[in-house]
Design an enzyme around this catalytic site. Sequence first.
Site, mmCIF file in Angstrom:
data_model
loop_
_atom_site.group_PDB
_atom_site.id
_atom_site.type_symbol
_atom_site.label_atom_id
_atom_site.label_comp_id
_atom_site.label_asym_id
_atom_site.label_seq_id
_atom_site.Cartn_x
_atom_site.Cartn_y
_atom_site.Cartn_z
ATOM 1 N N GLU A 141 1.623 -4.134 -7.944
ATOM 2 C CA GLU A 141 1.809 -2.764 -7.270
ATOM 3 C C GLU A 141 3.170 -2.200 -7.595
ATOM 4 O OE1 GLU A 141 -0.205 -1.371 -3.964
ATOM 5 O OE2 GLU A 141 -1.377 -3.321 -3.573
ATOM 6 N N ASP A 153 0.316 -5.648 2.985
ATOM 7 C CA ASP A 153 -1.168 -5.481 2.640
ATOM 8 C C ASP A 153 -1.593 -6.674 1.724
ATOM 9 O OD1 ASP A 153 -0.663 -3.008 3.796
ATOM 10 O OD2 ASP A 153 -0.539 -1.954 1.618
HETATM 11 C C1 GLA Z 1 1.546 1.016 3.359
HETATM 12 C C2 GLA Z 1 2.395 -0.076 2.453
HETATM 13 C C3 GLA Z 1 2.891 -1.244 3.209
HETATM 14 C C4 GLA Z 1 3.525 -0.812 4.652
HETATM 15 C C5 GLA Z 1 2.586 0.259 5.164
HETATM 16 C C6 GLA Z 1 3.322 0.781 6.557
HETATM 17 O O1 GLA Z 1 0.365 0.582 3.681
HETATM 18 O O2 GLA Z 1 1.510 -0.616 1.417
HETATM 19 O O3 GLA Z 1 3.681 -2.073 2.625
HETATM 20 O O4 GLA Z 1 4.724 -0.569 4.383
HETATM 21 O O5 GLA Z 1 2.398 1.332 4.391
HETATM 22 O O6 GLA Z 1 3.326 -0.224 7.559
#
Ligand code: GLA
Length: 353
Positions: A141, A153
């Site tokens: 990513e 995530d």
């Molecule tokens: C997105 C990003 C995560 C995190 C959230 C906010 O989902 O992928 O890594 O930073 O935003 O908490």
Amino acid sequence: MTIWRAPGRINLVGEHTDYNDGFVLPFALAVGCTATVTDGHDGWSVRSVQEEEPVVVRRSGRAHAPDVPDWSRYVLGALWLLADRGVDVPPLRIRVDSDVPTGAGLSSSAALVCSVVRAVDDHLGLGLDDDALLVLARAVENDVVGAPTGGMDQLVSLRGVEGHALFCDMRDTTTRAVPFEPAGDGLSLVVVDTQAPHRHSDGAYGVRRRGCEEAARQLGVRALRDVGVDDLDAALGRLGSEEMRRYVRHVVTENARVLETVELLEAGRLSDIGPLLTASHASMRDDFRITVPEVDRTAESLLSLGALGARMTGGGFGGCVIALMPAESSEAMVAEFPAAFVATAERGAHRLG
Ligand code: GLA
């Protein structure tokens, strides 16, 4: 043939804290992506059930990667990176099939990347350990797709535990499963997809991230994780701009809210976490400024309909709102909002065949 499934996620609390080396408390969803890897004849061939055209490329490292449709970069990224690390990745066919809605902030991309990384690792017998799998998924990513996300995530998609939220320390990526079964307390975690378009989300995410890094630099700490709630006022007094003060206030108080939520859940007091969720939303709206009017209105109406707490979840600028509701009113809620569902905590990436 090797088949793995990896889920999307909801973050219960702890937003924009991951890239500040802080704490997050996400859980894995039932929706996810299934990746099937089989031996190929020539090159790497990738097909998504959700896309019209397959993509076929020659085997290479990243330097010789051709221009391909965006979705396929999430799949081929792992192969390019492995090749760069000297792994002789043979011809493969990869088929992906996802039921995570895209653009809703439920981490469809982490589900895709993590299902592929696990299936490829298993199919090729690479034996990557938990840390190496996470590093590879994040690199797809961050380095291949170019999304500067913070790692939460992928971590929960790989390691989520059924019936639990995953308390993650993003400094060392250690995790602890924390009981999270609202039904046991007569409650439901309702997710409402506001379907608000994500406005300027990519740029605004990077702006927040750089602002936090700059604030940490001005405060002389490695990351904002190192500022405790007790040091907050002193830290705010040392920052040059109001914008930076707002960022720091959000991150520091949000880390504290994660720790308090974990404490309540571990004490069996799930029904008491509502005010922390609502306070998190206010902090994202007023300090971090990542909500949009549709999202604020949805959170407010969920509260007026009896939610114990409600907040936007995910990166912001649209996406989903979660609400902790008495189970008996959650059905009415799901009927009231066209794109709403009750979420339960499911297991992370697992082998299907
Ligand atoms: C997105 C990003 C995560 C995190 C959230 C906010 O989902 O992928 O890594 O930073 O935003 O908490």
